[in-house]
Design a protein around this motif. Sequence first.
Motif, PDB file in Angstrom:
ATOM      1  N   LEU A   1       7.867   2.199  -5.111  1.00 10.15           N
ATOM      2  CA  LEU A   1       6.599   2.601  -4.521  1.00 10.15           C
ATOM      3  C   LEU A   1       5.843   1.445  -3.887  1.00 10.15           C
ATOM      4  O   LEU A   1       4.998   1.662  -3.027  1.00 10.15           O
ATOM      5  CB  LEU A   1       5.717   3.249  -5.599  1.00 10.15           C
ATOM      6  CG  LEU A   1       6.366   4.394  -6.379  1.00 10.15           C
ATOM      7  CD1 LEU A   1       5.404   4.906  -7.441  1.00 10.15           C
ATOM      8  CD2 LEU A   1       6.793   5.515  -5.445  1.00 10.15           C
ATOM      9  N   TYR A   2       6.130   0.231  -4.348  1.00 12.89           N
ATOM     10  CA  TYR A   2       5.421  -0.943  -3.828  1.00 12.89           C
ATOM     11  C   TYR A   2       6.269  -2.173  -4.122  1.00 12.89           C
ATOM     12  O   TYR A   2       7.009  -2.181  -5.108  1.00 12.89           O
ATOM     13  CB  TYR A   2       4.048  -1.066  -4.502  1.00 12.89           C
ATOM     14  CG  TYR A   2       3.152  -2.129  -3.902  1.00 12.89           C
ATOM     15  CD1 TYR A   2       2.482  -1.901  -2.703  1.00 12.89           C
ATOM     16  CD2 TYR A   2       2.979  -3.357  -4.532  1.00 12.89           C
ATOM     17  CE1 TYR A   2       1.647  -2.874  -2.150  1.00 12.89           C
ATOM     18  CE2 TYR A   2       2.149  -4.337  -3.991  1.00 12.89           C
ATOM     19  CZ  TYR A   2       1.491  -4.091  -2.795  1.00 12.89           C
ATOM     20  OH  TYR A   2       0.688  -5.054  -2.252  1.00 12.89           O
ATOM     21  N   GLY A   3       6.168  -3.200  -3.286  1.00 15.77           N
ATOM     22  CA  GLY A   3       7.033  -4.357  -3.471  1.00 15.77           C
ATOM     23  C   GLY A   3       6.457  -5.684  -3.058  1.00 15.77           C
ATOM     24  O   GLY A   3       7.205  -6.565  -2.607  1.00 15.77           O
ATOM     25  N   GLU A   4       5.138  -5.877  -3.216  1.00 14.83           N
ATOM     26  CA  GLU A   4       4.533  -7.127  -2.764  1.00 14.83           C
ATOM     27  C   GLU A   4       3.787  -7.858  -3.878  1.00 14.83           C
ATOM     28  O   GLU A   4       2.780  -8.521  -3.642  1.00 14.83           O
ATOM     29  CB  GLU A   4       3.592  -6.843  -1.585  1.00 14.83           C
ATOM     30  CG  GLU A   4       4.320  -6.265  -0.369  1.00 14.83           C
ATOM     31  CD  GLU A   4       3.370  -5.987   0.788  1.00 14.83           C
ATOM     32  OE1 GLU A   4       2.260  -6.540   0.801  1.00 14.83           O
ATOM     33  OE2 GLU A   4       3.760  -5.212   1.677  1.00 14.83           O
TER      34      GLU A   4
ATOM     35  N   TYR B   1       6.402   5.356 -14.796  1.00 17.34           N
ATOM     36  CA  TYR B   1       6.140   4.239 -13.897  1.00 17.34           C
ATOM     37  C   TYR B   1       6.690   2.958 -14.517  1.00 17.34           C
ATOM     38  O   TYR B   1       6.568   2.735 -15.726  1.00 17.34           O
ATOM     39  CB  TYR B   1       4.646   4.090 -13.646  1.00 17.34           C
ATOM     40  CG  TYR B   1       4.074   5.160 -12.748  1.00 17.34           C
ATOM     41  CD1 TYR B   1       4.242   5.086 -11.368  1.00 17.34           C
ATOM     42  CD2 TYR B   1       3.381   6.240 -13.281  1.00 17.34           C
ATOM     43  CE1 TYR B   1       3.723   6.078 -10.528  1.00 17.34           C
ATOM     44  CE2 TYR B   1       2.866   7.232 -12.455  1.00 17.34           C
ATOM     45  CZ  TYR B   1       3.036   7.139 -11.082  1.00 17.34           C
ATOM     46  OH  TYR B   1       2.535   8.115 -10.265  1.00 17.34           O
ATOM     47  N   ILE B   2       7.289   2.115 -13.676  1.00 21.79           N
ATOM     48  CA  ILE B   2       7.928   0.891 -14.134  1.00 21.79           C
ATOM     49  C   ILE B   2       7.422  -0.278 -13.304  1.00 21.79           C
ATOM     50  O   ILE B   2       7.615  -0.316 -12.082  1.00 21.79           O
ATOM     51  CB  ILE B   2       9.466   0.980 -14.000  1.00 21.79           C
ATOM     52  CG1 ILE B   2      10.006   2.238 -14.691  1.00 21.79           C
ATOM     53  CG2 ILE B   2      10.129  -0.276 -14.557  1.00 21.79           C
ATOM     54  CD1 ILE B   2      11.432   2.583 -14.287  1.00 21.79           C
ATOM     55  N   CYS B   3       6.756  -1.228 -13.958  1.00 17.42           N
ATOM     56  CA  CYS B   3       6.378  -2.471 -13.296  1.00 17.42           C
ATOM     57  C   CYS B   3       7.525  -3.459 -13.469  1.00 17.42           C
ATOM     58  O   CYS B   3       7.939  -3.753 -14.603  1.00 17.42           O
ATOM     59  CB  CYS B   3       5.103  -3.058 -13.917  1.00 17.42           C
ATOM     60  SG  CYS B   3       3.587  -2.236 -13.393  1.00 17.42           S
ATOM     61  N   ALA B   4       8.071  -3.961 -12.354  1.00 16.73           N
ATOM     62  CA  ALA B   4       9.248  -4.824 -12.409  1.00 16.73           C
ATOM     63  C   ALA B   4       9.130  -5.930 -11.365  1.00 16.73           C
ATOM     64  O   ALA B   4       9.320  -5.679 -10.174  1.00 16.73           O
ATOM     65  CB  ALA B   4      10.524  -4.023 -12.200  1.00 16.73           C
ATOM     66  N   THR B   5       8.800  -7.124 -11.815  1.00 13.49           N
ATOM     67  CA  THR B   5       8.705  -8.328 -10.991  1.00 13.49           C
ATOM     68  C   THR B   5       7.837  -8.077  -9.755  1.00 13.49           C
ATOM     69  O   THR B   5       6.628  -8.031  -9.842  1.00 13.49           O
ATOM     70  CB  THR B   5      10.095  -8.848 -10.612  1.00 13.49           C
ATOM     71  OG1 THR B   5      10.922  -8.918 -11.786  1.00 13.49           O
ATOM     72  CG2 THR B   5       9.996 -10.256 -10.027  1.00 13.49           C
TER      73      THR B   5
ATOM     74  N   LEU C   1       6.684  -1.846  -8.020  1.00 15.17           N
ATOM     75  CA  LEU C   1       6.330  -0.704  -8.840  1.00 15.17           C
ATOM     76  C   LEU C   1       7.327   0.401  -8.532  1.00 15.17           C
ATOM     77  O   LEU C   1       7.517   0.788  -7.380  1.00 15.17           O
ATOM     78  CB  LEU C   1       4.906  -0.221  -8.529  1.00 15.17           C
ATOM     79  CG  LEU C   1       4.469   1.050  -9.267  1.00 15.17           C
ATOM     80  CD1 LEU C   1       4.304   0.769 -10.760  1.00 15.17           C
ATOM     81  CD2 LEU C   1       3.160   1.600  -8.682  1.00 15.17           C
ATOM     82  N   TYR C   2       7.972   0.908  -9.579  1.00 16.94           N
ATOM     83  CA  TYR C   2       8.970   1.953  -9.455  1.00 16.94           C
ATOM     84  C   TYR C   2       8.514   3.183 -10.241  1.00 16.94           C
ATOM     85  O   TYR C   2       7.633   3.094 -11.101  1.00 16.94           O
ATOM     86  CB  TYR C   2      10.324   1.484 -10.001  1.00 16.94           C
ATOM     87  CG  TYR C   2      10.924   0.315  -9.263  1.00 16.94           C
ATOM     88  CD1 TYR C   2      11.951   0.494  -8.342  1.00 16.94           C
ATOM     89  CD2 TYR C   2      10.481  -0.986  -9.492  1.00 16.94           C
ATOM     90  CE1 TYR C   2      12.517  -0.572  -7.664  1.00 16.94           C
ATOM     91  CE2 TYR C   2      11.032  -2.066  -8.820  1.00 16.94           C
ATOM     92  CZ  TYR C   2      12.048  -1.860  -7.910  1.00 16.94           C
ATOM     93  OH  TYR C   2      12.605  -2.924  -7.237  1.00 16.94           O
TER      94      TYR C   2
END
Length: 305
Positions: free
Chosen positions: A27-30, A285-289, A292-293
């Motif tokens: 969902l997001y990658g920054e 929801y998964i916060c990963a480095t 957001l997944y």
Amino acid sequence: MSAADFIIHDRARARAVLNVTAQVDKLYGECRWAEGPAYFPAHRALVWSDIPNDRMLRLDEVTGAVCAFRVPAGFSNGNTVDRQGRLVTCEHGGRRLTRTNHDGSISVLVDRWQGKRLNSPNDVVVKSDGTIWFTDPTYGIDTIYEGEQAESEIGGCHVYRFDPVTAALSVVADDLVRPNGICFSPDEKLLYVVDTGHTHFDDGPCHVRVFEVGEEGRLRGGGVFAKSPQNGFDGLRCDEQGNLWMAEADGVHCFHPDGSLIGQILVPERAANVEFGGARGNRLYICATSGLYAVMLAVRGAKRL
């Protein structure tokens, strides 16, 4: 992603919680280090921390839009929602636990133990009686990457119970090396706490311990519930069946309450924390480095008592 991104260890139990045809969405990658997701059902929104960038972000679940929620954010880490729908935040920068009130103002709940500053509150949960339980390792004061470098005034890393009515703060567990992720079982009779002491000591632990919760917040037991095979355990949450969903180096591992591994959700980045959300409570929801997944499950997150 596809079924190849799920690993099943117990097929019978996995059918009740996992759908391997579900899609794992990025969902997001920054972000630099995404952490501490907290879901607000009334707003269909998720708030999470991007610690090194000293900001908090907000996802509108309906539109998919992501925007800044708070900048600067006190190098926030773990977040949760209290029984009145207010945001409770662990702040590395101020070495404190805060609450965002309905009018947007921020109240400091606690920042000292017996007159000494806390280390850097890390993860937090709110019990049905309104008490707030949080972990306090040193990650926010070890370097300037996630806060401000400083010496520990307390000289230890503890798990605390805070009563917002009486302002009483008590240590409920003091024998962990670096207490990290924390959550209750659905009936609140068990408390799970991750110990990531391996980050500071070669032979340090990377496991989750389980405590029995007694009257007035007293804990008993504390045996090892599960050991990480990759030194990657971090944040965790329970579903309504009591299964434990834990962030791991390769994604998320799902454990049955008896400690056996049910299955894994593979994510292409090191996972840090998880949270249940969605209109039906079954979106993980998964916060990963940097990212957001999210993935839809066949089970809902544990209901609040």
